[in-house]
Structure formats: C-alpha cells, structure tokens
Design a protein around this motif. Sequence first.
Motif, short mmCIF file in Angstrom:
data_model
loop_
_atom_site.label_atom_id
_atom_site.label_comp_id
_atom_site.label_asym_id
_atom_site.label_seq_id
_atom_site.Cartn_x
_atom_site.Cartn_y
_atom_site.Cartn_z
N GLY A 70 0.83 -1.20 0.00
CA GLY A 70 0.00 0.00 0.00
C GLY A 70 0.86 1.24 0.00
O GLY A 70 1.81 1.35 0.77
N ASN A 71 0.55 2.17 -0.89
CA ASN A 71 1.28 3.44 -0.94
C ASN A 71 0.44 4.54 -0.29
O ASN A 71 -0.58 4.26 0.34
N HIS A 72 0.84 5.77 -0.47
CA HIS A 72 0.18 6.91 0.20
C HIS A 72 -1.31 6.98 -0.11
O HIS A 72 -2.11 7.33 0.77
N TRP A 73 -1.70 6.63 -1.35
CA TRP A 73 -3.09 6.83 -1.77
C TRP A 73 -3.88 5.53 -1.91
O TRP A 73 -5.06 5.55 -2.30
N SER A 74 -3.30 4.38 -1.58
CA SER A 74 -3.97 3.10 -1.83
C SER A 74 -5.34 3.01 -1.15
O SER A 74 -6.34 2.64 -1.78
N LEU A 75 -5.41 3.33 0.13
CA LEU A 75 -6.68 3.20 0.85
C LEU A 75 -7.68 4.26 0.40
O LEU A 75 -8.89 3.99 0.35
N TYR A 76 -7.21 5.44 0.05
CA TYR A 76 -8.09 6.48 -0.49
C TYR A 76 -8.71 6.00 -1.80
O TYR A 76 -9.93 6.13 -2.02
N LEU A 77 -7.90 5.44 -2.69
CA LEU A 77 -8.40 4.92 -3.96
C LEU A 77 -9.39 3.78 -3.74
O LEU A 77 -10.41 3.69 -4.42
N ALA A 78 -9.08 2.93 -2.79
CA ALA A 78 -9.98 1.81 -2.48
C ALA A 78 -11.33 2.30 -1.97
O ALA A 78 -12.38 1.76 -2.32
N GLU A 79 -11.30 3.33 -1.15
CA GLU A 79 -12.54 3.86 -0.56
C GLU A 79 -13.39 4.59 -1.59
O GLU A 79 -14.62 4.47 -1.61
N SER A 131 -13.16 4.70 -5.19
CA SER A 131 -13.40 4.23 -6.56
C SER A 131 -14.52 3.20 -6.63
O SER A 131 -14.88 2.56 -5.64
N LYS A 132 -15.06 3.05 -7.83
CA LYS A 132 -16.12 2.05 -8.05
C LYS A 132 -15.55 0.64 -7.92
O LYS A 132 -16.16 -0.24 -7.33
N GLN A 133 -14.37 0.43 -8.52
CA GLN A 133 -13.67 -0.85 -8.41
C GLN A 133 -12.18 -0.57 -8.29
O GLN A 133 -11.62 0.21 -9.07
N PHE A 134 -11.55 -1.21 -7.32
CA PHE A 134 -10.14 -0.97 -7.05
C PHE A 134 -9.40 -2.30 -7.04
O PHE A 134 -9.79 -3.24 -6.33
N ILE A 135 -8.34 -2.38 -7.83
CA ILE A 135 -7.48 -3.56 -7.84
C ILE A 135 -6.05 -3.11 -7.59
O ILE A 135 -5.52 -2.24 -8.29
N ALA A 136 -5.43 -3.66 -6.57
CA ALA A 136 -4.02 -3.40 -6.26
C ALA A 136 -3.21 -4.60 -6.76
O ALA A 136 -3.62 -5.75 -6.57
N LEU A 137 -2.09 -4.31 -7.39
CA LEU A 137 -1.29 -5.38 -8.00
C LEU A 137 0.17 -5.22 -7.63
O LEU A 137 0.74 -4.13 -7.75
#
Length: 271
Positions: free
Chosen positions: A77-86, A88-94
Amino acid sequence: MKTQEEIIEINKKQKDFYNYKSDKKNLPTKIWYYFREKTLKKIRKDIGILSESYEIHKTWFGDLSDKKVLDLGCYAGNHWSLYLAEKSKQFIALDLSDMAIAKLNERLKPFPNAEAIAADFLSEEFAEKDFDIIYAYGVLHHFQNPDVLIAKLNEKLAPNGVIISYDPLETSLPIKIMRVLYRPFQSDKDWEWPFTRKTYFKFANTFKIVERHGLLGQAKWYFIMNFIPFLSEEKKQSIGRKWHKKDWELSSKSDSHLFKCMHVTMLMQKK
C-alpha cells in the motif's frame, strides 16, 4: 532490449527480492537506500516536494465514483492506496510480492469493491483490463524494455483512460555519473531503469502528456545548505522551496529543464 518473456523471468527474481529485501541488499545497495530514504526523502519533505506530488496526484484522480482503478506495483500500500480503495467504483491493487499483498488485503477488508492481487502485470495470469486509471507510483522504471510496458499499459487502459506516474530520471549529468558508478554494485540493477530521454519520448509519443512536472532539478542542490552554518533552518527551506517551485513550473513546459531534474511525475492519457 529484453523480451516480455525475459522480463517476466527477471520479475520472478524481483518478487523474491521484495519478499525478502532486507536479506537481499548488498552493502552498496543498503547505502543507496539509506541515501534515498533518509536524505533524499527528507529533502523532498522539507521543501514541499513530497506533499505537492501527492496533492497533484489526488487532483488528477478527480471523481473516482465511477472509475475502475489499478494501483500498479503498490507493495503493501502506498500513500493513496486506501483512499483509492474507498473512493473508486472498483479498485485492484497489484504487486509481485505475495507477502506484501497479503498485508494489503487485510487493510482492504473494509472495502468490498477492493482487492489486492499478487501477479506479474505482464503475464497472462493478470487478465483484468479496461482501467480508467492506472496509478503507478515509482513503478514504470522497473521495466527494462519500455516498448513492452507501453504496449501492456495501452492494452489495459479503457478508452480515454489515464496513467498517473512518478519515476526517477537519469537525464542530468551528475545523476547519470552517480548511477553509472553505483550500478555495477547494485543488487536490484536488473529491474531499476530510471527514465532516459529516449524512454520519456517513447511515453510521450504513445500517450498524450496532459500534464507533467519535474522535481529535484535546481532543488537537488538543497543538501548544500547543510554546509552553510550561518543560514537558519527557515531560510534554508525558503530557498529550497523557491528552487522547487522553479523546477515545478519550468519543467512543465521546457524539456531542457525537465531533463535537469531527478524525478518526473506525469498525467498521461490514452490516445
């Protein structure tokens, strides 16, 4: 240049490195990481480079409510990972590291629209596509062959989709000399390829560069302030911030100033 298959093989070693990186770094690599994390990151924090980079990325994200987002090479997880997850409509981290992805999946539990996957972006194993946003913080320079990477990014983006990136440059003479001297001793040299001018123009010729900013151009000399005893900390930071603003503004329009910088952040759109 490495083929896609050769890069995938290299990425298996990269996965092992990031799973056990404290054991995989030799002494020169540990010294470089210390310089990068303790000295360079402190400079970026002191004069506002770090915060301004993060904030421009947030602005570039825009309204995420109907967006499918890929957080590429995110580790745990980077600085914005949890923000993007919260948001966005669909969030995929790779990420390549299954150990880091396991940690991130724990953090993503509150978000039913989000998941983290341990896979190689280039492999057939990762079949997801049609991303509105690909967020790649400190990631794109990990591919030795930019042609292979660019083709895959194009394939994964939805029409008018964007890439938001942040990567090191190897275009200013002092940085190039330093990296050339360090490279023979570098533990992770097989997947560390800071952007050259040629690499930058390959991205610029394929994607529309909507906005870009170079960082640590004149501001890379901020460390010299530590050797001037009569300057107050406030005065040092004031000078550093002025240099950073000059880099930020001039590099957005001038290639020659961009290539004096150590880092570049870009908003790129699929043509």
